[in-house]
Design a protein around this motif. Structure first.
Motif, PDB file in Angstrom:
ATOM      1  N   PHE A 152      39.259  14.638  44.051  1.00  0.00           N
ATOM      2  CA  PHE A 152      39.197  15.157  45.408  1.00  0.00           C
ATOM      3  C   PHE A 152      40.254  16.251  45.524  1.00  0.00           C
ATOM      4  CE2 PHE A 152      37.595  10.745  46.239  1.00  0.00           C
ATOM      5  CZ  PHE A 152      36.290  11.141  46.477  1.00  0.00           C
ATOM      6  N   GLY A 153      39.906  17.330  46.182  1.00  0.00           N
ATOM      7  CA  GLY A 153      40.791  18.486  46.290  1.00  0.00           C
ATOM      8  C   GLY A 153      40.426  19.603  45.330  1.00  0.00           C
ATOM      9  N   THR A 154      39.524  19.341  44.373  1.00  0.00           N
ATOM     10  CA  THR A 154      39.059  20.383  43.445  1.00  0.00           C
ATOM     11  C   THR A 154      38.172  21.354  44.215  1.00  0.00           C
ATOM     12  OG1 THR A 154      39.093  18.811  41.612  1.00  0.00           O
ATOM     13  CG2 THR A 154      37.787  20.812  41.299  1.00  0.00           C
ATOM     14  N   GLY A 167      27.506  13.945  59.614  1.00  0.00           N
ATOM     15  CA  GLY A 167      28.453  13.467  60.618  1.00  0.00           C
ATOM     16  C   GLY A 167      29.347  14.599  61.086  1.00  0.00           C
ATOM     17  N   THR A 168      30.361  14.238  61.820  1.00  0.00           N
ATOM     18  CA  THR A 168      31.383  15.198  62.227  1.00  0.00           C
ATOM     19  C   THR A 168      32.442  15.152  61.146  1.00  0.00           C
ATOM     20  OG1 THR A 168      30.913  14.765  64.539  1.00  0.00           O
ATOM     21  CG2 THR A 168      32.990  15.861  64.045  1.00  0.00           C
ATOM     22  N   CYS A 169      32.419  16.146  60.278  1.00  0.00           N
ATOM     23  CA  CYS A 169      33.261  16.135  59.092  1.00  0.00           C
ATOM     24  C   CYS A 169      34.531  16.942  59.312  1.00  0.00           C
ATOM     25  CB  CYS A 169      32.473  16.686  57.906  1.00  0.00           C
ATOM     26  SG  CYS A 169      31.038  15.659  57.488  1.00  0.00           S
ATOM     27  N   PRO A 170      35.576  16.677  58.511  1.00  0.00           N
ATOM     28  CA  PRO A 170      36.831  17.411  58.666  1.00  0.00           C
ATOM     29  C   PRO A 170      36.665  18.895  58.364  1.00  0.00           C
ATOM     30  CG  PRO A 170      36.947  15.866  56.804  1.00  0.00           C
ATOM     31  CD  PRO A 170      35.620  15.693  57.448  1.00  0.00           C
ATOM     32  N   GLY A 171      37.559  19.698  58.910  1.00  0.00           N
ATOM     33  CA  GLY A 171      37.514  21.140  58.708  1.00  0.00           C
ATOM     34  C   GLY A 171      36.468  21.790  59.602  1.00  0.00           C
ATOM     35  N   THR A 172      36.158  23.044  59.308  1.00  0.00           N
ATOM     36  CA  THR A 172      35.173  23.779  60.105  1.00  0.00           C
ATOM     37  C   THR A 172      33.919  24.124  59.313  1.00  0.00           C
ATOM     38  OG1 THR A 172      36.199  25.901  59.536  1.00  0.00           O
ATOM     39  CG2 THR A 172      36.975  24.820  61.559  1.00  0.00           C
ATOM     40  N   PHE A 220      31.978  19.083  50.288  1.00  0.00           N
ATOM     41  CA  PHE A 220      33.044  20.066  50.128  1.00  0.00           C
ATOM     42  C   PHE A 220      33.318  20.673  51.497  1.00  0.00           C
ATOM     43  CE2 PHE A 220      30.839  19.813  46.137  1.00  0.00           C
ATOM     44  CZ  PHE A 220      31.822  19.895  45.168  1.00  0.00           C
ATOM     45  N   GLY A 221      34.559  20.959  51.795  1.00  0.00           N
ATOM     46  CA  GLY A 221      34.879  21.593  53.063  1.00  0.00           C
ATOM     47  C   GLY A 221      36.238  22.261  53.024  1.00  0.00           C
ATOM     48  N   ASP A 222      36.539  22.976  54.098  1.00  0.00           N
ATOM     49  CA  ASP A 222      37.831  23.646  54.235  1.00  0.00           C
ATOM     50  C   ASP A 222      38.825  22.684  54.898  1.00  0.00           C
ATOM     51  OD1 ASP A 222      36.562  23.715  56.711  1.00  0.00           O
ATOM     52  OD2 ASP A 222      37.226  25.742  57.193  1.00  0.00           O
ATOM     53  N   VAL A 223      39.028  21.544  54.276  1.00  0.00           N
ATOM     54  CA  VAL A 223      39.818  20.465  54.872  1.00  0.00           C
ATOM     55  C   VAL A 223      41.323  20.661  54.730  1.00  0.00           C
ATOM     56  CG1 VAL A 223      37.985  18.767  54.644  1.00  0.00           C
ATOM     57  CG2 VAL A 223      39.632  19.022  52.811  1.00  0.00           C
ATOM     58  N   LYS A 224      41.747  21.407  53.751  1.00  0.00           N
ATOM     59  CA  LYS A 224      43.186  21.627  53.571  1.00  0.00           C
ATOM     60  C   LYS A 224      43.718  22.606  54.601  1.00  0.00           C
ATOM     61  CE  LYS A 224      43.420  20.589  48.696  1.00  0.00           C
ATOM     62  NZ  LYS A 224      43.761  21.063  47.362  1.00  0.00           N
ATOM     63  N   ARG A 225      42.888  23.561  54.952  1.00  0.00           N
ATOM     64  CA  ARG A 225      43.299  24.591  55.899  1.00  0.00           C
ATOM     65  C   ARG A 225      42.021  25.244  56.401  1.00  0.00           C
ATOM     66  NH1 ARG A 225      44.827  29.950  53.955  1.00  0.00           N
ATOM     67  NH2 ARG A 225      44.394  28.943  51.994  1.00  0.00           N
ATOM     68  N   ASP A 226      41.818  25.224  57.701  1.00  0.00           N
ATOM     69  CA  ASP A 226      40.615  25.875  58.242  1.00  0.00           C
ATOM     70  C   ASP A 226      40.542  27.305  57.720  1.00  0.00           C
ATOM     71  OD1 ASP A 226      40.037  23.601  59.589  1.00  0.00           O
ATOM     72  OD2 ASP A 226      40.591  24.341  61.560  1.00  0.00           O
ATOM     73  N   LEU A 274      36.651  25.921  49.995  1.00  0.00           N
ATOM     74  CA  LEU A 274      35.974  24.635  50.086  1.00  0.00           C
ATOM     75  C   LEU A 274      36.433  23.759  48.935  1.00  0.00           C
ATOM     76  CD1 LEU A 274      32.309  25.693  50.949  1.00  0.00           C
ATOM     77  CD2 LEU A 274      34.182  25.163  52.503  1.00  0.00           C
ATOM     78  N   THR A 275      36.874  22.538  49.250  1.00  0.00           N
ATOM     79  CA  THR A 275      37.307  21.600  48.232  1.00  0.00           C
ATOM     80  C   THR A 275      36.526  20.294  48.381  1.00  0.00           C
ATOM     81  OG1 THR A 275      39.118  20.775  49.615  1.00  0.00           O
ATOM     82  CG2 THR A 275      39.638  22.558  48.076  1.00  0.00           C
ATOM     83  N   MET A 276      36.373  19.577  47.273  1.00  0.00           N
ATOM     84  CA  MET A 276      35.658  18.310  47.299  1.00  0.00           C
ATOM     85  C   MET A 276      36.518  17.285  48.034  1.00  0.00           C
ATOM     86  SD  MET A 276      34.028  16.116  44.145  1.00  0.00           S
ATOM     87  CE  MET A 276      35.481  15.217  43.620  1.00  0.00           C
ATOM     88  N   TYR A 277      35.930  16.625  49.034  1.00  0.00           N
ATOM     89  CA  TYR A 277      36.693  15.617  49.762  1.00  0.00           C
ATOM     90  C   TYR A 277      35.960  14.286  49.899  1.00  0.00           C
ATOM     91  CZ  TYR A 277      33.973  16.897  53.934  1.00  0.00           C
ATOM     92  OH  TYR A 277      32.965  17.141  54.827  1.00  0.00           O
TER      93      TYR A 277
END
Length: 175
Positions: free
Chosen positions: A17-19, A49-54, A70-76, A80-83
């Motif tokens: 996760f995070g890759t 669902g309502t997932c983290p990030g935008t 994958f999403g922009d969860v570390k920083r909007d 995109l990283t695998m979460y």
């Protein structure tokens, strides 16, 4: 190949996760083949669902039996990283790997859709598995904390014969 609480353990290497999508996608394709569905980049409020990030990008395998988010969860606005990975009751479950908990120094316990509550109890230590009768959002559920980050899942019910209907690891999406 196995799904762990830290990511996806492929024959060539662990995709944690995070890759980033750019690094993970070719590895996933080499091990799992072409996804049966690639959503492309979309809003993080989606069918998942309502997932983290935008932003969200989902790869589905086995006709929807497994998805990787994958999403922009570390920083909007960031890469995109695998979460999350998830096993679902859709598609062809035999076409995708099973979840694999590290339950001892070298022992693992494989489980997935259809695993019974009794099999979860038999395959893990009592202090690592929590089975919940009711959750106002998810209904009957379980959490399994192994030597990785752990797993969460839904159940048909909490009786010994109840079965797993959904499994995920990583960051979850809400309703």
């Amino acid at each position: 190949m196995r799904l762990t609480g830290d990511g996806i353990d492929l024959p060539a290497a662990l995709v944690e996760f995070g890759t980033t999508f750019v690094a993970a996608e070719p590895r996933l394709r080499a091990a799992l083949g072409r996804p049966s569905r690639d959503t492309g980049v979309q809003n993080s409020f989606s069918n998942y669902g309502t997932c983290p990030g935008t932003k969200l990008r989902a790869l589905e395998y086995g006709g929807g039996a497994m998805w990787v988010l994958f999403g922009d969860v570390k920083r909007d606005g960031g890469p995109l990283t695998m979460y999350q990975w998830a096993l679902t009751p859709k598609g062809r479950p035999k076409a995708v790997p099973r979840a694999s908990a590290l339950v001892g120094d070298v022992s693992t316990f494989a489980f997935g859709i259809g695993t019974t509550v009794q099999q979860l109890r038999d395959g893990t230590a009592a202090d690592t598995l929590k089975v919940r009768e009711r959750d106002e959002v998810f209904g009957p559920s379980f959490s399994l904390m192994d030597q990785s980050s752990g797993f969460f899942g839904n159940l048909t019910d909490t009786k010994s014969s109840g079965t797993v209907t959904f499994v995920q690891a990583g960051m979850g999406c809400g309703e």
